[in-house]
Design an enzyme around this catalytic site. Structure first.
Site, PDB file in Angstrom:
ATOM      1  N   LYS A 164      -9.045   0.320  -6.252  1.00  0.00           N
ATOM      2  CA  LYS A 164      -9.907   0.883  -7.309  1.00  0.00           C
ATOM      3  C   LYS A 164     -10.746   2.044  -6.536  1.00  0.00           C
ATOM      4  CE  LYS A 164      -8.860  -2.258 -10.361  1.00  0.00           C
ATOM      5  NZ  LYS A 164      -8.302  -1.748 -11.960  1.00  0.00           N
ATOM      6  N   LYS A 263       1.105  -3.473 -19.831  1.00  0.00           N
ATOM      7  CA  LYS A 263       0.583  -4.834 -19.696  1.00  0.00           C
ATOM      8  C   LYS A 263       0.650  -5.348 -21.160  1.00  0.00           C
ATOM      9  CE  LYS A 263      -3.368  -3.819 -16.671  1.00  0.00           C
ATOM     10  NZ  LYS A 263      -4.869  -3.281 -16.685  1.00  0.00           N
TER      11      LYS A 263
HETATM   12  O1  OSB Z   1      -7.078  -1.660 -14.657  1.00  0.00           O
HETATM   13  O2  OSB Z   1      -5.581  -2.615 -13.785  1.00  0.00           O
HETATM   14  C1  OSB Z   1      -6.792  -2.503 -14.450  1.00  0.00           C
HETATM   15  C2  OSB Z   1      -8.210  -6.174 -13.903  1.00  0.00           C
HETATM   16  C3  OSB Z   1      -8.777  -6.337 -15.213  1.00  0.00           C
HETATM   17  C4  OSB Z   1      -8.688  -5.132 -15.916  1.00  0.00           C
HETATM   18  C5  OSB Z   1      -8.134  -3.895 -15.805  1.00  0.00           C
HETATM   19  C6  OSB Z   1      -7.339  -3.851 -14.302  1.00  0.00           C
HETATM   20  C7  OSB Z   1      -7.398  -5.122 -13.471  1.00  0.00           C
HETATM   21  C8  OSB Z   1      -6.821  -4.765 -12.374  1.00  0.00           C
HETATM   22  C9  OSB Z   1      -6.529  -6.271 -11.570  1.00  0.00           C
HETATM   23  O3  OSB Z   1      -6.450  -3.904 -11.733  1.00  0.00           O
HETATM   24  C10 OSB Z   1      -5.171  -6.641 -11.773  1.00  0.00           C
HETATM   25  C11 OSB Z   1      -4.653  -8.122 -11.088  1.00  0.00           C
HETATM   26  O4  OSB Z   1      -4.873  -8.367 -10.244  1.00  0.00           O
HETATM   27  O5  OSB Z   1      -4.411  -8.875 -12.151  1.00  0.00           O
HETATM   28 MG    MG Z   2      -5.438  -0.210 -14.448  1.00  0.00          MG
END
Ligand code: OSB
Ligand code: MG
Length: 379
Positions: A164, A263
């Protein structure tokens, strides 16, 4: 099949480690497991991936629960459903609320697969017997701590590392990673923390040979991302901006991204994910499955969707044990050397373990045929 009852198992789970994004830091995950029970007493399971607060998207769990109880549960109870694709049609007049819709739709898909005696992956048309996965790492206070985390995950064999970023923790942080790991498959996720005013920073990332930059600009935006993609070499991958089949089609047409993170919850369910999959395949846009810090049920749904052929890049579906001391399914999801084997058992392919779930359970609410749709418009 006819659904007679829907149980909403509301869990408060604590993650092994805090997870920091450009939104903030979280260590608690409030998750709803949806159990749809049909006339034969067979249960299908879905997981609602809404955030606790409306930071990633407009949906948040408290509101999602109201939407499930007031609309999306009653709308499917006692309705004859011959294929899970019909759920999206039933929900069509109701705008958005994609994660709420997808959680019941996912349970219906699992139920459908179990009744047919096939795997959820097969029900979707997926052919892979195993899927490649990567891992998503949160922001750490120092580069040293992040490098330590990356070291562990590289050692565990994950197929790509996602880190991130946010303003102030970007170019120099990536430079520090590349000094130690010049060649690992590496990508960044900004969670919409930048604007086109940050073009110099975003261009500066081009020198690090990143697989992609995920959602650099505002959630929902496809216009500025198209402008950005023309100015940087790093492929743009959209996450928050792809909230429907229609937004995926628009992003592809405008050239807003070269890669899409699917997603299932964000786009409204499995039926919509498959539609996006087929469209992306036609346009040579590679896909991968994103994560929402899921418990086991959502994790298994993610494994299943990843078996579709155009999910060619490693996703976020890491081992259950990366997040949880104990997951709610038996067996748990295990990535070995960055590969998760797809179960050959019907439906999601593992048991939801109510004994394990107990430790996290806040409450279970049940929607029955007595809960009629309560709408001003229809009364
Ligand atoms: O932006 O992909 C994202 C987690 C919560 C909300 C958004 C995101 C994420 C992650 C973690 O990047 C992904 C995971 O390991 O489940
Ligand atoms: Mg993301």
């Amino acid at each position: 099949m006819k659904i007679k009852e829907i149980k909403l198992h509301q869990l408060l789970m604590t993650m092994k480690n805090p997870f920091t994004t450009s939104f903030g830091t979280q260590q608690k995950r409030f998750i709803t497991i949806v159990e749809a029970i049909d006339e034969d007493g067979v249960s299908g399971f879905g997981e609602c991936v809404s955030g606790e607060d409306p930071l990633y998207s407009e949906e948040f769990m408290d509101a999602t629960l109201i939407a499930l109880k007031k609309y999306f549960g009653p709308l499917v109870i006692n309705t004859e459903i011959s294929h899970p694709d019909e759920v999206w049609e039933i929900y069509k007049p109701f705008k958005r609320n994609n994660m709420a819709k997808a959680s019941i739709e996912g349970a219906v898909w699992d139920l459908y697969a179990k009744k047919k005696g096939i795997t959820l992956a097969e029900a979707m048309g997926g052919k892979k017997k195993e899927v490649d996965v990567g891992v998503s790492l949160g922001i750490e206070d120092t580069d040293e701590l992040l490098l330590e985390r990356i070291g562990e995950k590289v050692e565990e064999g994950y197929k790509r590392i996602k880190v991130k970023i946010k303003p102030g923790r970007d170019v120099e942080m990536i430079r520090a990673i590349r000094e130690v790991y010049p060649d690992i498959p590496l990508m960044v996720d900004a969670n919409s923390a930048y604007t086109l005013d940050d073009i110099d920073t975003l261009k500066a990332l081009d020198e690090f040979n990143l697989m992609m930059i995920e959602q650099p600009l505002m959630a929902g935006d496809i216009i500025d991302h198209a402008k950005l993609q023309k100015q940087i070499k790093t492929p743009v991958c959209l996450d928050e901006s792809i909230d429907s089949y229609e937004s995926a089609a628009a992003a592809i047409e405008l050239g807003s991204c070269e890669i899409i993170n699917v997603k299932v919850g964000r786009v409204g369910g499995i039926t919509q994910s498959i539609k996006i999959h087929d469209l992306a395949a036609k346009h040579n846009i590679p896909l991968w499955c994103g994560g929402m810090l899921e418990a086991g049920v959502g994790r298994l749904h993610n494994v299943a969707i990843t078996t579709l052929s155009n999910f060619v890049l490693p996703g976020d579906t890491a081992s259950s044990s990366r997040y949880w001391f104990e997951d709610i399914i038996t067996p748990e999801v295990v990535a070995e050397n960055g590969v998760v084997k797809v179960s050959d058992k019907p439906g999601i392919g593992a048991e939801v373990d109510f004994g394990k779930m107990e430790q996290y359970l806040v409450k279970t609410e049940t929607i029955t045929e007595d809960d009629e749709l309560d709408m001003i418009m229809y009364n």
